[in-house]
Design a protein around this motif. Structure first.
Motif, PDB file in Angstrom:
ATOM      1  N   THR A   1      31.555  11.183  33.830  1.00 21.55           N
ATOM      2  CA  THR A   1      31.093  11.764  35.083  1.00 21.55           C
ATOM      3  C   THR A   1      30.346  13.061  34.783  1.00 21.55           C
ATOM      4  OG1 THR A   1      33.145  12.988  35.398  1.00 21.55           O
ATOM      5  CG2 THR A   1      33.021  10.801  36.377  1.00 21.55           C
ATOM      6  N   SER A   2      29.544  13.490  35.723  1.00 17.77           N
ATOM      7  CA  SER A   2      28.872  14.780  35.578  1.00 17.77           C
ATOM      8  C   SER A   2      29.074  15.558  36.865  1.00 17.77           C
ATOM      9  CB  SER A   2      27.384  14.595  35.286  1.00 17.77           C
ATOM     10  OG  SER A   2      26.751  13.915  36.346  1.00 17.77           O
ATOM     11  N   GLY A   3      29.145  16.858  36.738  1.00 16.19           N
ATOM     12  CA  GLY A   3      29.328  17.703  37.902  1.00 16.19           C
ATOM     13  C   GLY A   3      30.745  17.692  38.443  1.00 16.19           C
ATOM     14  N   VAL A   4      31.694  17.156  37.664  1.00 16.04           N
ATOM     15  CA  VAL A   4      33.097  17.105  38.076  1.00 16.04           C
ATOM     16  C   VAL A   4      33.917  17.842  37.025  1.00 16.04           C
ATOM     17  CG1 VAL A   4      35.055  15.607  38.601  1.00 16.04           C
ATOM     18  CG2 VAL A   4      32.746  14.855  39.167  1.00 16.04           C
ATOM     19  N   PRO A   5      34.698  18.856  37.411  1.00 23.41           N
ATOM     20  CA  PRO A   5      35.516  19.571  36.433  1.00 23.41           C
ATOM     21  C   PRO A   5      36.502  18.628  35.734  1.00 23.41           C
ATOM     22  CG  PRO A   5      35.455  20.763  38.517  1.00 23.41           C
ATOM     23  CD  PRO A   5      34.820  19.418  38.752  1.00 23.41           C
ATOM     24  N   ALA A   6      36.774  18.879  34.464  1.00 21.87           N
ATOM     25  CA  ALA A   6      37.660  18.024  33.659  1.00 21.87           C
ATOM     26  C   ALA A   6      39.064  17.943  34.250  1.00 21.87           C
ATOM     27  CB  ALA A   6      37.716  18.528  32.221  1.00 21.87           C
TER      28      ALA A   6
ATOM     29  N   ILE B   1      41.034  -9.191  41.970  1.00 18.49           N
ATOM     30  CA  ILE B   1      42.225  -8.351  42.021  1.00 18.49           C
ATOM     31  C   ILE B   1      41.726  -6.914  42.129  1.00 18.49           C
ATOM     32  CG2 ILE B   1      44.256  -7.535  40.770  1.00 18.49           C
ATOM     33  CD1 ILE B   1      44.277 -10.270  39.327  1.00 18.49           C
ATOM     34  N   PHE B   2      42.284  -6.160  43.062  1.00 17.41           N
ATOM     35  CA  PHE B   2      41.890  -4.768  43.215  1.00 17.41           C
ATOM     36  C   PHE B   2      42.877  -3.871  42.490  1.00 17.41           C
ATOM     37  CE2 PHE B   2      39.667  -6.815  46.621  1.00 17.41           C
ATOM     38  CZ  PHE B   2      38.459  -6.147  46.669  1.00 17.41           C
ATOM     39  N   ALA B   3      42.346  -2.842  41.857  1.00 19.88           N
ATOM     40  CA  ALA B   3      43.167  -1.855  41.159  1.00 19.88           C
ATOM     41  C   ALA B   3      42.626  -0.470  41.496  1.00 19.88           C
ATOM     42  CB  ALA B   3      43.114  -2.083  39.646  1.00 19.88           C
ATOM     43  N   ARG B   4      43.528   0.491  41.578  1.00 21.80           N
ATOM     44  CA  ARG B   4      43.125   1.869  41.865  1.00 21.80           C
ATOM     45  C   ARG B   4      43.590   2.729  40.693  1.00 21.80           C
ATOM     46  NH1 ARG B   4      41.749   3.956  46.657  1.00 21.80           N
ATOM     47  NH2 ARG B   4      42.745   2.272  47.756  1.00 21.80           N
ATOM     48  N   LYS B   5      42.711   3.611  40.243  1.00 24.03           N
ATOM     49  CA  LYS B   5      43.018   4.474  39.108  1.00 24.03           C
ATOM     50  C   LYS B   5      42.479   5.855  39.405  1.00 24.03           C
ATOM     51  CE  LYS B   5      44.385   3.931  34.751  1.00 24.03           C
ATOM     52  NZ  LYS B   5      45.720   3.531  34.404  1.00 24.03           N
ATOM     53  N   ALA B   6      43.255   6.887  39.062  1.00 19.59           N
ATOM     54  CA  ALA B   6      42.774   8.263  39.205  1.00 19.59           C
ATOM     55  C   ALA B   6      41.834   8.553  38.041  1.00 19.59           C
ATOM     56  CB  ALA B   6      43.938   9.240  39.210  1.00 19.59           C
ATOM     57  N   ILE B   7      40.582   8.868  38.351  1.00 19.57           N
ATOM     58  CA  ILE B   7      39.553   9.118  37.346  1.00 19.57           C
ATOM     59  C   ILE B   7      39.288  10.613  37.280  1.00 19.57           C
ATOM     60  CG2 ILE B   7      37.169   8.642  36.677  1.00 19.57           C
ATOM     61  CD1 ILE B   7      39.074   6.193  36.602  1.00 19.57           C
ATOM     62  N   ALA B   8      39.407  11.159  36.080  1.00 18.77           N
ATOM     63  CA  ALA B   8      39.182  12.593  35.867  1.00 18.77           C
ATOM     64  C   ALA B   8      37.729  12.851  35.471  1.00 18.77           C
ATOM     65  CB  ALA B   8      40.124  13.105  34.783  1.00 18.77           C
ATOM     66  N   GLY B   9      37.345  14.108  35.514  1.00 16.39           N
ATOM     67  CA  GLY B   9      35.987  14.492  35.166  1.00 16.39           C
ATOM     68  C   GLY B   9      35.698  14.379  33.684  1.00 16.39           C
TER      69      GLY B   9
END
Length: 83
Positions: free
Chosen positions: A21-26, A43-51
């Motif tokens: 990603t860009s423009g997103v703090p780590a 199948i749907f999955a949800r994941k927390a994505i960090a910068g």
């Protein structure tokens, strides 16, 4: 930018993701919806994505994934461009 590979192991199939990603703090993370296409449908999955640049693993799935849609509804971590 994102890319993925499919890995098959004894306990099932996995989708290994590489997301940049860009423009997103780590230290910031956002929940992102993934649609994993399997022979039976999806199948749907949800994941927390960090910068920044990160790797993630989704699964296991009972069938080998045939495709992946990242953030299908463009609800977060995206920027729409207009002409």
């Amino acid at each position: 930018t994102n890319s993925y590979t499919v890995a098959s192991e004894a306990d099932g199939h996995y989708v290994d993701l590489k997301i940049e990603t860009s423009g997103v703090p780590a230290e910031t993370a956002f929940p992102v919806l993934f649609k994993v296409i399997v022979p039976e449908g999806a199948i749907f999955a949800r994941k927390a994505i960090a910068g920044q640049l990160q790797t993630y693993r989704l699964g296991p799935f009972p069938s080998k994934p045939q495709g992946l849609i990242f953030n299908e509804y463009e609800s977060i971590l995206c920027q729409k461009k207009s002409k």
